[in-house]
Design an enzyme around this catalytic site. Structure first.
Site, PDB file in Angstrom:
ATOM      1  N   ASP A 131       0.814  -1.211   0.000  1.00 43.63           N
ATOM      2  CA  ASP A 131       0.000   0.000   0.000  1.00 43.63           C
ATOM      3  C   ASP A 131       0.849   1.262   0.000  1.00 43.63           C
ATOM      4  O   ASP A 131       0.478   2.270  -0.605  1.00 43.63           O
ATOM      5  CB  ASP A 131      -0.933   0.003   1.215  1.00 43.63           C
ATOM      6  CG  ASP A 131      -2.189  -0.805   0.957  1.00 43.63           C
ATOM      7  OD1 ASP A 131      -2.134  -1.715   0.114  1.00 43.63           O
ATOM      8  OD2 ASP A 131      -3.218  -0.541   1.601  1.00 43.63           O
ATOM      9  N   SER A 188      -5.163   4.940   5.305  1.00 44.18           N
ATOM     10  CA  SER A 188      -4.117   4.048   5.776  1.00 44.18           C
ATOM     11  C   SER A 188      -4.142   4.056   7.297  1.00 44.18           C
ATOM     12  O   SER A 188      -4.542   5.036   7.930  1.00 44.18           O
ATOM     13  CB  SER A 188      -2.759   4.546   5.282  1.00 44.18           C
ATOM     14  OG  SER A 188      -1.717   3.951   6.010  1.00 44.18           O
ATOM     15  N   CYS A 212       5.290  -2.362   8.154  1.00 42.27           N
ATOM     16  CA  CYS A 212       5.688  -1.042   8.677  1.00 42.27           C
ATOM     17  C   CYS A 212       5.378  -0.908  10.165  1.00 42.27           C
ATOM     18  O   CYS A 212       4.340  -1.336  10.648  1.00 42.27           O
ATOM     19  CB  CYS A 212       5.010   0.054   7.875  1.00 42.27           C
ATOM     20  SG  CYS A 212       5.543   0.058   6.141  1.00 42.27           S
TER      21      CYS A 212
END
Length: 554
Positions: free
Chosen positions: A78, A469, A192
């Site tokens: 993403d 996100s 992440c």
């Protein structure tokens, strides 16, 4: 065994011949055949090393007497897909992943499956597939990335890199500072480092009982992750022997557990998109009213990046998901009687769990807030609901009223924000980015990060029928349903209209009189962005609303 359909009896001589072409011995062919779904690829930092996880799983399967077979699943990063046409393909990959796993597992009737995801849509796509197939299954993710360090010692993650773009727009940084952020925000492999979507969903997988304890938090670079993968390979053989299947584990009760943990952890708003889709695959319904009820009764105990300074490695050091579950269970907010992929109950799994740092995992009395990290908003703009990560909203933005600045795409909004056309007090409206309108419901990380980077996160709100996100923070309200492309009222908002937001009261209202609203709605003709055909067109034709998980119509 299920695999007998492709290997046992006189009629399967050609099938066994093909297995022997793979180098398998008669002994290996006779054993249970375990499919290992690996999303390893070389474009996603969270997936580049999943071959090591797969090898460890294979070791575990062989230790326990099975024969492992690895096959692939696709995955979209993403972060890399963000801010261009690639983001149209992120959410829609979830359905494709579920379909492709189903195809492989039905064409080759494995006795059980081990799933190796890590990042955003791969986790829910695989969970949906596991529940459709309903054969013994277990998950082991690749684990979270470590946070980075800037030259001055400041901890940093990908969200800081996105927000830095806003500083560039204000000409507030040097070339040296740019390179410092660019070189150090993502220091190595893993999903992440903050409580973004990937880590949120890996934690949810552990919470609902489909991943072993530690699945959500053990860092990618720790040897404990390899040991976890070996244990997953061994454990799948036990699940097969006991015939414990995904729908035995993922139930209405375990999904409610997941929502309680979701609120306590302050997870990504994308969980509100994926958990209903997972529930749908399990034959269970989760709606926004239920999500909001659970949020109201669950204290927000953990605040990780982007809402706070800590990362997944810090949560792991503090006791991990098991410690959070144990804390929730003490308040009567977690059913510990449920079976999990360990073959034991939740209660048995967390028996020895402890909170090792009560600043990272807080108590109910010391919670960040008495209710959960996510909230559902309703009002004339969002009759079917909208979602906000309220745990990442500054106190001064919990109630906000201001004039609309309306944009019909993410690109339009970013151009305006970076050009200084969005000012303190505004409410940015980004529409035609929903499941149908996008199509694909793109994430709005770039505009939210630009707002934060320009120092406007304490005075500007953003609403969209797209999504965010997990790295987004601020008064960012997404999943507005119904979306503009489906005739939703977000499509009739005009520049200068006053929008009222009250997160404390779950309200989102367009402050225009009813007669004017009725007039605009009567004249409203949604604008459908052209698509070239292919999967995007098929997705638009089949997808349902965000408030139902954006699943395909049955």
């Amino acid at each position: 065994m299920r695999s007998d359909d492709m290997k046992t009896g006189a009629t399967k001589i050609p099938h066994r011949s093909l297995f022997k072409a793979l180098g398998l011995t008669d002994e290996e062919i006779r054993r249970p055949m375990i499919g290992i779904v690996s999303a390893k690829n070389e474009i996603i930092p969270g997936h580049i090393y999943l071959d090591r996880i797969a090898d460890a799983v294979k070791d575990g399967v062989r230790i326990a007497g099975g024969t492992p077979f690895v096959f692939p699943a696709i995955g979209v990063c993403d972060g890399i897909a963000m801010g261009h046409d690639g983001m149209h393909y992120s959410l829609i990959s979830r359905e494709h992943i579920a379909d492709s796993v189903e195809i492989m597992a039905m064409a080759h009737p494995f006795d059980a499956l081990v799933f190796i995801p890590n990042c955003d849509k791969i986790v829910p796509g695989m969970l949906m597939a596991a529940l459709r197939l309903n054969i013994p299954s277990i998950f082991v993710s690749g684990g979270p990335m470590m946070p980075g360090r800037l030259k001055d010692g400041t901890k940093t993650t990908l969200s800081n890199a996105f927000e830095f773009v806003g500083k560039i727009g204000k000409n507030e940084c040097t070339e040296e500072e740019i390179m410092d952020v660019e070189d150090n925000s993502c220091p190595g492999c893993g999903s992440c480092a903050g409580m973004f979507t990937a880590n949120s969903m890996n934690c949810m997988t552990e919470v609902i009982g489909m991943g072993l304890p530690g699945n959500g938090t053990i860092p990618a670079v720790h040897a404990g992750r390899i040991r976890l993968a070996k244990h997953a390979g061994m454990k799948i053989m036990e699940l097969l022997e006991k015939n414990i299947c995904p729908r035995d584990i993922v139930t209405e009760k375990s999904l409610k557990n997941a929502l309680h943990a979701d609120m306590a952890l302050g997870c990504s708003t994308n969980t509100v998109l994926h958990l209903p889709a997972i529930a749908h695959a399990a034959g269970v319904k989760i709606d926004f009213e239920e999500i909001n009820r659970i949020s109201k009764e669950t204290p927000h105990l953990v605040k990780l990046s982007p809402a706070g300074k800590d990362c997944l490695v810090d949560l792991d050091d503090a006791g991990g998901i098991s410690a959070v579950i144990k804390e929730l269970a003490e308040y009567g907010l977690f059913d510990t009687s449920l079976i999990t992929c360990t073959g034991k109950t939740v209660g048995e799994n967390i028996a020895n769990a402890k909170v090792l740092d009560d600043d990272i995992i807080r108590t109910k009395e010391n919670a960040y807030s008495p209710d959960g990290g996510l909230a559902i908003l309703w009002g004339n703009i969002a009759k079917d609901g909208a979602v906000v990560k309220k745990g990442a909203v500054l106190p001064e933005m919990m109630v906000h009223e201001g004039p609309a600045k309306v944009y019909n795409s993410e690109e339009e909004s970013i151009e305006a924000i970076l050009a200084g056309k969005v000012v303190s007090g505004d409410v940015v409206v980004i529409r035609y980015e929903g499941p149908k309108g996008g199509p694909g419901m793109r994430e709005m990380l770039a505009p939210t990060s630009a707002i934060a980077g320009m120092g406007l996160d304490s005075s500007v709100a953003l609403i969209t029928d797209g999504r965010f996100s997990g790295a987004s923070r601020g008064a960012s309200i997404g999943h507005v349903s119904p979306e503009a492309a489906a005739g939703g009222m977000i499509g009739i908002i005009k520049d200068g209209d006053i929008i009222s937001i009250d997160i404390t009261k779950n309200k989102l209202e367009l402050m225009v009189d009813e007669a004017e609203i009725a007039k605009r709605m009567a004249e409203f003709k949604p604008v459908m962005r052209e698509v070239s055909g292919g999967y995007l067109k098929r997705y638009r034709d089949m997808v349902t609303s965000a408030n139902t998980g954006a699943v395909f119509r049955d």
